[in-house]
Design an enzyme around this catalytic site. Structure first.
Site, mmCIF file in Angstrom:
data_model
loop_
_atom_site.group_PDB
_atom_site.id
_atom_site.type_symbol
_atom_site.label_atom_id
_atom_site.label_comp_id
_atom_site.label_asym_id
_atom_site.label_seq_id
_atom_site.Cartn_x
_atom_site.Cartn_y
_atom_site.Cartn_z
ATOM 1 N N HIS A 1 -29.815 16.501 -13.259
ATOM 2 C CA HIS A 1 -28.868 17.642 -13.405
ATOM 3 C C HIS A 1 -29.595 18.736 -14.175
ATOM 4 O O HIS A 1 -29.342 20.017 -13.670
ATOM 5 C CB HIS A 1 -27.607 17.278 -14.075
ATOM 6 C CG HIS A 1 -26.673 16.491 -13.387
ATOM 7 N ND1 HIS A 1 -26.247 16.481 -11.990
ATOM 8 C CD2 HIS A 1 -26.225 15.113 -13.779
ATOM 9 C CE1 HIS A 1 -25.535 15.486 -11.978
ATOM 10 N NE2 HIS A 1 -25.361 14.685 -12.999
ATOM 11 N N HIS B 1 -24.666 15.631 -7.825
ATOM 12 C CA HIS B 1 -24.254 13.949 -7.384
ATOM 13 C C HIS B 1 -24.661 13.913 -6.021
ATOM 14 O O HIS B 1 -24.265 14.669 -5.040
ATOM 15 C CB HIS B 1 -22.971 13.612 -7.814
ATOM 16 C CG HIS B 1 -23.048 13.433 -9.381
ATOM 17 N ND1 HIS B 1 -21.724 13.573 -9.988
ATOM 18 C CD2 HIS B 1 -23.659 13.039 -10.180
ATOM 19 C CE1 HIS B 1 -22.031 13.257 -11.294
ATOM 20 N NE2 HIS B 1 -23.050 12.941 -11.324
ATOM 21 N N HIS C 1 -30.901 10.168 -14.859
ATOM 22 C CA HIS C 1 -29.813 10.484 -13.849
ATOM 23 C C HIS C 1 -29.597 12.151 -14.533
ATOM 24 O O HIS C 1 -29.542 13.074 -13.860
ATOM 25 C CB HIS C 1 -28.697 9.913 -14.153
ATOM 26 C CG HIS C 1 -27.445 10.288 -13.392
ATOM 27 N ND1 HIS C 1 -27.195 10.089 -12.097
ATOM 28 C CD2 HIS C 1 -26.584 11.453 -13.885
ATOM 29 C CE1 HIS C 1 -26.215 10.956 -11.824
ATOM 30 N NE2 HIS C 1 -25.636 11.643 -12.712
ATOM 31 N N GLU C 2 -29.364 12.030 -15.950
ATOM 32 C CA GLU C 2 -28.869 13.461 -16.417
ATOM 33 C C GLU C 2 -29.810 14.621 -16.200
ATOM 34 O O GLU C 2 -29.689 15.822 -15.963
ATOM 35 C CB GLU C 2 -28.615 13.140 -17.677
ATOM 36 C CG GLU C 2 -27.401 12.542 -18.210
ATOM 37 C CD GLU C 2 -26.323 12.859 -17.360
ATOM 38 O OE1 GLU C 2 -25.812 13.849 -17.086
ATOM 39 O OE2 GLU C 2 -25.481 11.908 -17.047
#
Lengths: 82, 367
Positions: free
Chosen positions: B121, B127, B117-118
């Site tokens: 970014h 998101h 997930h990170e």
């Protein structure tokens, strides 16, 4: 702030902290008790509820609080991470 | 996509692991990080190479509390990690809260899952409000060995960096939308006065107290159930729901999957070995009979005697005329039986053996 009567003070703090961190709620000028419908907290809450697919009430109901208490990523959902 | 559309101008990126969490062996951290980058390189033209000297594009570290980036961590739970958008210096870097317990399995919190997930970014993604997307902000854990990017994640990363170099473009699952006119179901059941519909990894839940459907992962309620449930039915008298997939079934009561499951459908219900899966099932609380639909036939099981009734299977078309010869899902409610096939739903009156209404499959969601 048109919070549910039973909403605890601790929950209100969770709501405010959450919206400040992840929904760009500005601390300045926000007062917990404001007349219904005019609070930036309500608008941010609605934005958060819409984002998470919750019922958009503008109130910190149980479902909303449940989501706010879930573990999550620290990057905001709106606005840039500064 | 992150506001301002920040992106890396090169396709071959480097990463470094600045320090290691004591929660896991060093090789487990290396493995989790490598796999997390692979999630993204599999669907984009990006490559990721670990370096141990010089400044990497993406620097990974584990930190306690205030770690001098203006975004202190908050102790156990709450915020698990954060990462910065592409750019020089701190740009792209991913920080993990060392106050969390990092794992390589289903226990909180799986490092591979959070890192994947990170890194989204780190590559310029923001998101997603799609609950099935990896980039959804809340931690939701499913299979530790299989992180599947949703189509929303793939569309996002490819909008920034273009398509994958693979000849066959990768695709991902989409999250069911209650008001999608093309919505179909794998299974459906009543559940303590509510209706629950199942599709891939998700359930759609309709409560009489709520006008809208709730959509979420099946694993949120029952982490040990598999994806792609094929049939489900409630035995209200016993306060249980049975879930079927292949020749196995599970029994749940409330939020608990009862111990000793999955079990085999052949041993419990007496299906012949030729039956390898159940398409749909419902229980009639008045007669105590459970109906199982398999291909173009149905079987009837007596919940009291715990055995299949004689003279079954029978042809669906003979006893349930008008619903077709095969069903995807079914439940019984208020003396009617609701059969689902594709995007259609058939409201069937068993007393008169006739279809009384043909509805859209998602008619329960007040769209």
């Amino acid at each position: 702030f048109p919070a549910h009567l039973e909403t605890k003070q601790q929950d209100l703090e969770i709501v405010q902290n959450y919206l400040e961190k992840f929904y760009d709620l500005k601390t300045e000028g926000v007062r917990i008790a404001k007349k219904k419908g005019s609070s930036p907290v309500v608008e941010k809450l609605k934005k958060m509820q819409k984002f998470f697919g919750l019922k958009v009430t503008g109130k910190p109901d149980d479902e909303t609080l449940k989501v706010m208490k879930q573990p999550r990523c620290g990057v905001p959902d709106v606005s840039q991470f500064a | 996509i992150t506001e301002g559309n920040p992106k890396w101008e090169k396709k071959d990126l480097t990463y470094s692991i600045e320090n290691y969490t004591p929660d896991l062996a060093k090789e487990d951290v290396d493995n989790a990080i490598r796999k997390a980058f692979k999630v993204w390189s599999d669907v984009s033209p990006l490559t990721f190479t670990k370096i141990s000297q010089g400044e990497a594009d993406i620097k990974i570290s584990f930190n306690y509390g205030d770690h001098n980036d203006n975004s202190p961590f908050d102790g156990p739970n709450g915020i698990l990690a954060h990462a910065f958008q592409p750019g020089p210096h701190i740009g792209g870097d991913a920080h993990f809260d060392e106050d969390e317990n990092w794992t390589k399995d289903h226990r909180n919190y799986n490092l591979y899952r959070v890192a994947a997930h990170e890194f989204g970014h780190s590559l310029g993604l923001g998101h997603s409000s799609d609950i099935g997307a990896l980039m959804f902000p809340s931690y939701a854990f499913s299979d530790p060995n299989d992180i599947q990017l949703s189509q929303d994640d793939i569309d996002g990363i490819q909008a920034i960096y273009g398509p994958s170099d693979n000849v066959i473009q990768p695709t991902g699952p989409t999250t069911p939308q209650a008001c999608d006119r093309k919505l179909t179901f794998d299974a459906a059941t009543t559940f303590r006065g509510e209706k629950m519909f199942f599709k891939d990894r998700f359930y759609l839940r309709k409560s009489p107290y709520d006008s809208e459907a709730e959509v979420n992962f099946i694993s949120l309620f029952w982490p040990s159930l598999p994806h792609g449930i094929e049939a489900a039915h409630e035995v209200a008298e016993k306060d249980i729901v049975r879930f079927f997939k292949g020749n196995k079934y599970w029994v749940i009561r409330g939020l608990d999957v009862l111990p000793g499951y999955p079990k085999n459908i052949h041993n419990t219900f007496g299906f012949p070995k030729t039956v390898q899966k159940i398409d749909a099932a419902f229980s009639d609380e008045y007669t105590g009979k459970t109906y199982f639909f398999v291909q173009n036939k149905y079987w009837r099981y007596d919940e009291q005697r715990r055995s299949m009734d004689a003279d079954f299977p029978k042809l669906i078309t003979n006893d349930f005329p008008g619903i077709g010869s095969k069903v995807d899902a079914v439940f019984s409610d208020n003396e009617f039986i609701y059969f689902f096939r594709g995007t259609r739903q058939y409201k069937f009156e068993p007393q008169k053996k006739r279809v009384v209404a043909v509805l859209k499959s998602n008619s329960w969601f007040n769209c």
